[in-house]
Design a protein around this motif. Structure first.
Motif, short mmCIF file in Angstrom:
data_model
loop_
_atom_site.label_atom_id
_atom_site.label_comp_id
_atom_site.label_asym_id
_atom_site.label_seq_id
_atom_site.Cartn_x
_atom_site.Cartn_y
_atom_site.Cartn_z
N TRP A 132 0.81 -1.21 0.00
CA TRP A 132 0.00 0.00 0.00
C TRP A 132 0.85 1.26 0.00
CZ3 TRP A 132 -4.53 -1.62 -1.26
CH2 TRP A 132 -4.99 -2.87 -0.81
N PRO A 133 0.33 2.33 -0.57
CA PRO A 133 -0.92 2.46 -1.27
C PRO A 133 -0.82 1.98 -2.72
CG PRO A 133 0.15 4.57 -1.28
CD PRO A 133 1.03 3.63 -0.48
N ILE A 134 -1.97 1.79 -3.33
CA ILE A 134 -2.04 1.56 -4.78
C ILE A 134 -2.37 2.91 -5.40
CG2 ILE A 134 -3.31 0.43 -6.65
CD1 ILE A 134 -3.85 -1.88 -4.64
N LEU A 135 -1.64 3.27 -6.43
CA LEU A 135 -1.87 4.54 -7.13
C LEU A 135 -2.13 4.26 -8.59
CD1 LEU A 135 -1.76 7.65 -7.48
CD2 LEU A 135 0.70 7.39 -7.86
N LEU A 136 -3.27 4.71 -9.09
CA LEU A 136 -3.58 4.65 -10.52
C LEU A 136 -3.36 6.06 -11.06
CD1 LEU A 136 -6.91 2.60 -10.43
CD2 LEU A 136 -4.57 1.76 -10.60
N PHE A 137 -2.41 6.20 -11.98
CA PHE A 137 -2.15 7.53 -12.54
C PHE A 137 -2.03 7.44 -14.05
CE2 PHE A 137 2.05 5.80 -12.13
CZ PHE A 137 2.84 6.42 -13.08
N GLY A 138 -2.32 8.55 -14.71
CA GLY A 138 -2.24 8.60 -16.17
C GLY A 138 -3.24 9.60 -16.70
N PRO A 139 -3.28 9.72 -18.02
CA PRO A 139 -4.14 10.72 -18.65
C PRO A 139 -5.62 10.51 -18.33
CG PRO A 139 -2.60 9.77 -20.25
CD PRO A 139 -2.50 8.95 -19.01
N THR A 140 -6.38 11.56 -18.53
CA THR A 140 -7.83 11.55 -18.32
C THR A 140 -8.52 10.51 -19.19
OG1 THR A 140 -7.88 13.87 -17.73
CG2 THR A 140 -9.88 12.99 -18.68
N GLU B 17 -1.55 15.50 6.11
CA GLU B 17 -2.01 14.86 7.35
C GLU B 17 -2.87 13.64 7.04
OE1 GLU B 17 -4.12 17.80 9.66
OE2 GLU B 17 -2.43 19.22 9.54
N ILE B 18 -3.75 13.77 6.07
CA ILE B 18 -4.65 12.66 5.69
C ILE B 18 -3.84 11.50 5.10
CG2 ILE B 18 -6.43 12.02 4.01
CD1 ILE B 18 -7.63 14.88 4.55
N VAL B 19 -2.90 11.80 4.22
CA VAL B 19 -2.05 10.76 3.63
C VAL B 19 -1.29 10.02 4.75
CG1 VAL B 19 0.01 10.36 2.20
CG2 VAL B 19 -1.84 11.84 1.37
N ASN B 20 -0.78 10.77 5.72
CA ASN B 20 -0.05 10.15 6.83
C ASN B 20 -0.94 9.23 7.67
OD1 ASN B 20 2.39 11.34 6.15
ND2 ASN B 20 2.07 13.10 7.48
N LEU B 21 -2.23 9.57 7.80
CA LEU B 21 -3.17 8.73 8.55
C LEU B 21 -3.32 7.35 7.91
CD1 LEU B 21 -6.11 11.21 9.31
CD2 LEU B 21 -4.44 10.31 10.94
N ARG B 22 -3.13 7.27 6.59
CA ARG B 22 -3.34 6.01 5.86
C ARG B 22 -2.04 5.27 5.56
NH1 ARG B 22 -7.63 3.66 6.62
NH2 ARG B 22 -7.09 2.36 4.84
N GLU B 23 -0.93 5.73 6.06
CA GLU B 23 0.35 5.09 5.74
C GLU B 23 0.34 3.61 6.13
OE1 GLU B 23 5.10 6.00 5.90
OE2 GLU B 23 3.69 7.40 6.80
N GLY B 24 0.65 2.77 5.15
CA GLY B 24 0.72 1.33 5.36
C GLY B 24 -0.63 0.63 5.40
N LYS B 25 -1.72 1.38 5.23
CA LYS B 25 -3.07 0.81 5.29
C LYS B 25 -3.65 0.71 3.88
CE LYS B 25 -3.90 2.78 9.84
NZ LYS B 25 -4.73 3.68 10.65
N PRO B 26 -4.62 -0.18 3.68
CA PRO B 26 -5.23 -0.34 2.36
C PRO B 26 -5.87 0.94 1.83
CG PRO B 26 -5.75 -2.23 3.74
CD PRO B 26 -5.10 -1.21 4.62
N THR B 27 -5.18 1.56 0.89
CA THR B 27 -5.59 2.86 0.34
C THR B 27 -5.32 2.85 -1.16
OG1 THR B 27 -4.86 3.85 2.42
CG2 THR B 27 -5.31 5.36 0.59
N ILE B 28 -6.27 3.39 -1.92
CA ILE B 28 -6.09 3.50 -3.36
C ILE B 28 -6.34 4.95 -3.77
CG2 ILE B 28 -6.81 2.68 -5.64
CD1 ILE B 28 -7.67 0.07 -4.37
N TYR B 29 -5.40 5.50 -4.53
CA TYR B 29 -5.49 6.87 -5.04
C TYR B 29 -5.60 6.83 -6.57
CZ TYR B 29 -3.28 8.19 -0.56
OH TYR B 29 -2.98 8.38 0.76
N SER B 30 -6.25 7.86 -7.13
CA SER B 30 -6.19 8.05 -8.58
C SER B 30 -5.85 9.51 -8.85
CB SER B 30 -7.52 7.70 -9.25
OG SER B 30 -8.47 8.73 -9.09
N THR B 31 -5.10 9.72 -9.92
CA THR B 31 -4.74 11.07 -10.34
C THR B 31 -4.43 11.09 -11.83
OG1 THR B 31 -3.31 12.98 -9.93
CG2 THR B 31 -2.27 10.81 -9.79
N ASN B 32 -4.64 12.24 -12.44
CA ASN B 32 -4.25 12.43 -13.84
C ASN B 32 -2.83 13.00 -13.93
OD1 ASN B 32 -6.86 11.70 -14.56
ND2 ASN B 32 -7.58 13.81 -14.59
N LYS B 33 -2.20 13.19 -12.80
CA LYS B 33 -0.89 13.86 -12.74
C LYS B 33 0.26 12.85 -12.71
CE LYS B 33 -3.05 17.78 -12.12
NZ LYS B 33 -3.23 18.68 -13.24
#
Length: 197
Positions: free
Chosen positions: A43-51, A140-156
């Motif tokens: 963790w975390p899983i990050l999905l990134f790429g174009p729109t 602060e929010i990202v730090n709360l989830r460190e090492g825990k099941p979290t998935i993010y998405s971004t176009n950046k």
């Protein structure tokens, strides 16, 4: 489908804005990468790429497939940061749930839920440039989830994220399992008729 093993008998409602999310709309390649990432639990899983490449759709499919017994949260990241700012200004935030209930929350309530949830999904990170205060709140929010099941998405990209936030946030989000969803056309535009006048 590759992710049928995740499906439980009782399903949760699709997150706001992702009501059309279905596995058949997610490429087999992305399904495979997601399964691998979920199995590895790095963790975390990050999905990134174009729109328009199916990142939010894929996240929503995982969200809906998780057993209903898990405490699972979905956030549009920009809206979440606005709610936190509203809490700081007014002492609380008022929102309406998908079920039509009105909920009043403090910043403490929001962060407590984020910290204790089994899974948290943060969609569209960095769509709007954050203020300095929002940037600090997101860290602060990202730090709360460190090492825990979290998935993010971004176009950046990582560099674009560093411009919006800073390298500490980028390092934490990209450290787990980043998946570059770059292939294909913008799914929102495929098949659209262009009217010429």
């Amino acid at each position: 489908m590759v992710l049928d093993s995740l499906n439980s008998k009782r399903h949760r409602i699709a997150p706001v804005g992702a009501s059309s999310a279905q596995w058949h709309r997610v490429s087999e390649k992305l399904q495979h990468e997601l399964v691998e990432a979920l199995v590895r639990r790095e963790w975390p899983i990050l999905l990134f790429g174009p729109t328009g490449r199916g990142k939010s759709c894929a996240m929503a499919c995982v969200y809906m497939a998780l057993p209903i017994e898990f405490m699972t949260l979905w956030f549009d990241t920009g809206e979440l940061l606005q709610r936190v700012m509203e809490c700081r200004q007014k002492g609380h935030s008022i929102r309406e749930t998908q079920s039509g209930f009105t909920v009043t929350e403090s910043e403490f309530d929001i962060k407590r839920k984020i910290k204790s949830a089994d899974y948290v999904f943060f969609d569209d990170v960095g769509v709007k440039a954050p203020t300095e205060t929002q940037r600090a709140a997101f860290e602060e929010i990202v730090n709360l989830r460190e090492g825990k099941p979290t998935i993010y998405s971004t176009n950046k990209t990582a560099a674009e994220m560093a411009d919006l936030f800073d390298m500490r946030i980028v390092s934490r989000i990209f450290r787990g399992t980043p998946i570059n969803v770059k292939s294909g056309d913008d799914r929102r535009l495929v098949g659209q008729k262009i009217r010429e006048v």
